[in-house]
Write a protein that holds these residues in place. Structure first.
Motif, PDB file in Angstrom:
ATOM      1  N   GLU A   1      58.089 -20.532  31.101  1.00 39.34           N
ATOM      2  CA  GLU A   1      58.966 -20.108  30.011  1.00 39.34           C
ATOM      3  C   GLU A   1      59.991 -19.082  30.513  1.00 39.34           C
ATOM      4  O   GLU A   1      61.176 -19.145  30.198  1.00 39.34           O
ATOM      5  CB  GLU A   1      58.084 -19.489  28.924  1.00 39.34           C
ATOM      6  CG  GLU A   1      58.693 -19.478  27.579  1.00 39.34           C
ATOM      7  CD  GLU A   1      57.788 -18.742  26.583  1.00 39.34           C
ATOM      8  OE1 GLU A   1      56.681 -18.278  26.967  1.00 39.34           O
ATOM      9  OE2 GLU A   1      58.215 -18.626  25.429  1.00 39.34           O
ATOM     10  N   GLN A   2      59.495 -18.142  31.317  1.00 38.72           N
ATOM     11  CA  GLN A   2      60.399 -17.106  31.837  1.00 38.72           C
ATOM     12  C   GLN A   2      61.438 -17.723  32.775  1.00 38.72           C
ATOM     13  O   GLN A   2      62.609 -17.371  32.739  1.00 38.72           O
ATOM     14  CB  GLN A   2      59.583 -16.023  32.553  1.00 38.72           C
ATOM     15  CG  GLN A   2      58.776 -15.181  31.566  1.00 38.72           C
ATOM     16  CD  GLN A   2      57.673 -14.374  32.214  1.00 38.72           C
ATOM     17  OE1 GLN A   2      57.183 -14.705  33.302  1.00 38.72           O
ATOM     18  NE2 GLN A   2      57.275 -13.293  31.549  1.00 38.72           N
ATOM     19  N   ARG A   3      61.004 -18.676  33.616  1.00 37.08           N
ATOM     20  CA  ARG A   3      61.964 -19.334  34.526  1.00 37.08           C
ATOM     21  C   ARG A   3      63.016 -20.072  33.705  1.00 37.08           C
ATOM     22  O   ARG A   3      64.206 -19.972  33.980  1.00 37.08           O
ATOM     23  CB  ARG A   3      61.238 -20.296  35.480  1.00 37.08           C
ATOM     24  CG  ARG A   3      62.183 -21.143  36.328  1.00 37.08           C
ATOM     25  CD  ARG A   3      61.523 -21.741  37.543  1.00 37.08           C
ATOM     26  NE  ARG A   3      61.330 -20.786  38.611  1.00 37.08           N
ATOM     27  CZ  ARG A   3      62.144 -20.644  39.666  1.00 37.08           C
ATOM     28  NH1 ARG A   3      63.208 -21.397  39.789  1.00 37.08           N
ATOM     29  NH2 ARG A   3      61.894 -19.748  40.584  1.00 37.08           N
ATOM     30  N   GLU A   4      62.550 -20.784  32.684  1.00 36.83           N
ATOM     31  CA  GLU A   4      63.501 -21.588  31.916  1.00 36.83           C
ATOM     32  C   GLU A   4      64.453 -20.728  31.104  1.00 36.83           C
ATOM     33  O   GLU A   4      65.536 -21.153  30.747  1.00 36.83           O
ATOM     34  CB  GLU A   4      62.751 -22.594  31.036  1.00 36.83           C
ATOM     35  CG  GLU A   4      62.209 -23.726  31.898  1.00 36.83           C
ATOM     36  CD  GLU A   4      61.313 -24.717  31.172  1.00 36.83           C
ATOM     37  OE1 GLU A   4      60.886 -24.411  30.033  1.00 36.83           O
ATOM     38  OE2 GLU A   4      61.041 -25.786  31.766  1.00 36.83           O
ATOM     39  N   SER A   5      64.057 -19.487  30.794  1.00 34.67           N
ATOM     40  CA  SER A   5      65.016 -18.611  30.099  1.00 34.67           C
ATOM     41  C   SER A   5      65.708 -17.666  31.079  1.00 34.67           C
ATOM     42  O   SER A   5      66.189 -16.606  30.664  1.00 34.67           O
ATOM     43  CB  SER A   5      64.357 -17.858  28.938  1.00 34.67           C
ATOM     44  OG  SER A   5      62.983 -17.843  29.034  1.00 34.67           O
ATOM     45  N   ASN A   6      65.741 -18.054  32.348  1.00 37.20           N
ATOM     46  CA  ASN A   6      66.465 -17.277  33.379  1.00 37.20           C
ATOM     47  C   ASN A   6      65.982 -15.840  33.501  1.00 37.20           C
ATOM     48  O   ASN A   6      66.776 -14.922  33.713  1.00 37.20           O
ATOM     49  CB  ASN A   6      67.976 -17.278  33.100  1.00 37.20           C
ATOM     50  CG  ASN A   6      68.565 -18.647  33.381  1.00 37.20           C
ATOM     51  OD1 ASN A   6      68.147 -19.323  34.336  1.00 37.20           O
ATOM     52  ND2 ASN A   6      69.481 -19.080  32.543  1.00 37.20           N
ATOM     53  N   GLU A   7      64.673 -15.646  33.338  1.00 31.65           N
ATOM     54  CA  GLU A   7      64.145 -14.280  33.425  1.00 31.65           C
ATOM     55  C   GLU A   7      63.385 -14.034  34.728  1.00 31.65           C
ATOM     56  O   GLU A   7      62.760 -12.986  34.875  1.00 31.65           O
ATOM     57  CB  GLU A   7      63.194 -14.025  32.247  1.00 31.65           C
ATOM     58  CG  GLU A   7      63.910 -13.789  30.929  1.00 31.65           C
ATOM     59  CD  GLU A   7      62.949 -13.856  29.742  1.00 31.65           C
ATOM     60  OE1 GLU A   7      63.449 -14.009  28.623  1.00 31.65           O
ATOM     61  OE2 GLU A   7      61.728 -13.779  29.954  1.00 31.65           O
ATOM     62  N   THR A   8      63.428 -14.995  35.638  1.00 26.34           N
ATOM     63  CA  THR A   8      62.621 -14.874  36.855  1.00 26.34           C
ATOM     64  C   THR A   8      62.835 -13.529  37.551  1.00 26.34           C
ATOM     65  O   THR A   8      61.874 -12.800  37.843  1.00 26.34           O
ATOM     66  CB  THR A   8      62.935 -16.035  37.832  1.00 26.34           C
ATOM     67  OG1 THR A   8      62.594 -17.256  37.175  1.00 26.34           O
ATOM     68  CG2 THR A   8      62.154 -15.917  39.115  1.00 26.34           C
ATOM     69  N   PHE A   9      64.082 -13.195  37.812  1.00 24.21           N
ATOM     70  CA  PHE A   9      64.330 -11.981  38.610  1.00 24.21           C
ATOM     71  C   PHE A   9      64.022 -10.714  37.819  1.00 24.21           C
ATOM     72  O   PHE A   9      63.584  -9.713  38.385  1.00 24.21           O
ATOM     73  CB  PHE A   9      65.769 -11.979  39.151  1.00 24.21           C
ATOM     74  CG  PHE A   9      66.012 -13.143  40.084  1.00 24.21           C
ATOM     75  CD1 PHE A   9      65.136 -13.405  41.143  1.00 24.21           C
ATOM     76  CD2 PHE A   9      67.085 -13.992  39.900  1.00 24.21           C
ATOM     77  CE1 PHE A   9      65.340 -14.484  42.004  1.00 24.21           C
ATOM     78  CE2 PHE A   9      67.293 -15.080  40.755  1.00 24.21           C
ATOM     79  CZ  PHE A   9      66.410 -15.322  41.808  1.00 24.21           C
ATOM     80  N   THR A  10      64.214 -10.769  36.500  1.00 23.75           N
ATOM     81  CA  THR A  10      63.871  -9.604  35.670  1.00 23.75           C
ATOM     82  C   THR A  10      62.374  -9.345  35.734  1.00 23.75           C
ATOM     83  O   THR A  10      61.923  -8.197  35.860  1.00 23.75           O
ATOM     84  CB  THR A  10      64.259  -9.882  34.184  1.00 23.75           C
ATOM     85  OG1 THR A  10      65.570 -10.407  34.167  1.00 23.75           O
ATOM     86  CG2 THR A  10      64.160  -8.654  33.338  1.00 23.75           C
TER      87      THR A  10
END
Ligand code: PGA
Length: 249
Positions: free
Chosen positions: A131-140
């Motif tokens: 879910e985090q990857r798909e919402s572009n939150e990986t680096f955060t």
């Protein structure tokens, strides 16, 4: 030059005879290629597996460590106890601990510190959910997981630690990150550390974990910022684990 490292995480699998058989098979088949190797075994078998591996280059590790030094913490295992069994490594912040046992970023940072306090090398696991990857939150997410440790223990502590990037969506699912997906996050982690200390970043062993198998290990380990692997399922098969070890550059 960084040495490669391959670590098996046996998790909560098997019984005593499985553990001793597996350790014996790994010891017998092991051919040193200059890379480092370790097994993180269920703690009830530390003593037996430790004796079995004595005299070999295969290091012993724990799958977790308590966040406190000692005291009334039922069920927890302190870093001092790990030290009694010559544990070289302690995994901290594995995603299964973070999700099933609510190990927060701050708790993981305290476990990391406990490990270091006994001269045990923490293997700090970081990684995002699907879910985090798909919402572009990986680096955060990676930033938050690393910053909690940097804030508590300081950048200099990373000279004695290992980082494992394990995308949660790739653990035990058979869905391995592509070589480029993994490399991108590994490079991000190394660059982040380099902004604080270039020497520490250059020497940092950053392992990839998540469905590593003999068939995909060589390509993953060939990426410039991937220094080996943290292996779950495939580490329960001695031949597969040793084959992954031999895939190190
Ligand atoms: P896996 O587990 O290799 O079974 O995906 C990796 C890990 O949890 O460290």
């Amino acid at each position: 030059m960084r040495k490669a490292l391959v670590v098996g995480n046996w998790k909560m699998n098997g019984v005593r005879s499985d553990a001793t058989d597996l350790a014996a098979a790994i010891k017998t088949g092991f051919e040193d290629n200059g890379a480092e190797i370790a097994v993180c075994v269920p703690s009830v078998y530390f003593s037996e597996i430790g004796s079995l591996l004595a005299g070999s280059s295969i290091l012993l590790g724990s799958q977790n460590v308590a966040e406190h030094d000692s005291g009334a913490y039922t069920g927890e295992i302190s870093a001092k106890m790990l030290n009694d069994f010559n544990c070289h490594f302690a995994i901290v912040g594995h995603s299964e601990r973070r999700s099933y046992y609510n190990d927060s970023n701050e708790s993981v940072a305290r476990r990391y510190n406990q490990s270091l306090s006994q001269g045990i090398t923490p293997i700090l696991c970081v990684g995002e959910t699907l879910e985090q990857r798909e919402s572009n939150e990986t680096f955060t997410v990676i930033d938050q997981q690393l910053d909690a440790v940097i804030d508590l223990a300081g950048i200099e502590s990373f000279a004695k630690a290992v980082i494992a990037y394990e995308p949660v969506w790739a653990i035990g699912t058979g869905k391995v990150a592509t070589d480029d997906q993994a490399q991108e996050v590994h490079a991000y982690i190394r660059n982040k550390l380099a902004q604080l200390d270039a020497g520490i970043a250059e020497n940092m062993q950053i392992l990839y974990g998540g469905s590593v198998k003999p068939g995909n290990a060589t390509a993953l380990f060939a990426m410039p910022d991937i220094d080996g692997g943290l292996i779950g399922g495939a580490s329960l098969d001695g031949d597969a684990f040793l084959s992954i070890y031999q895939s190190t550059k």
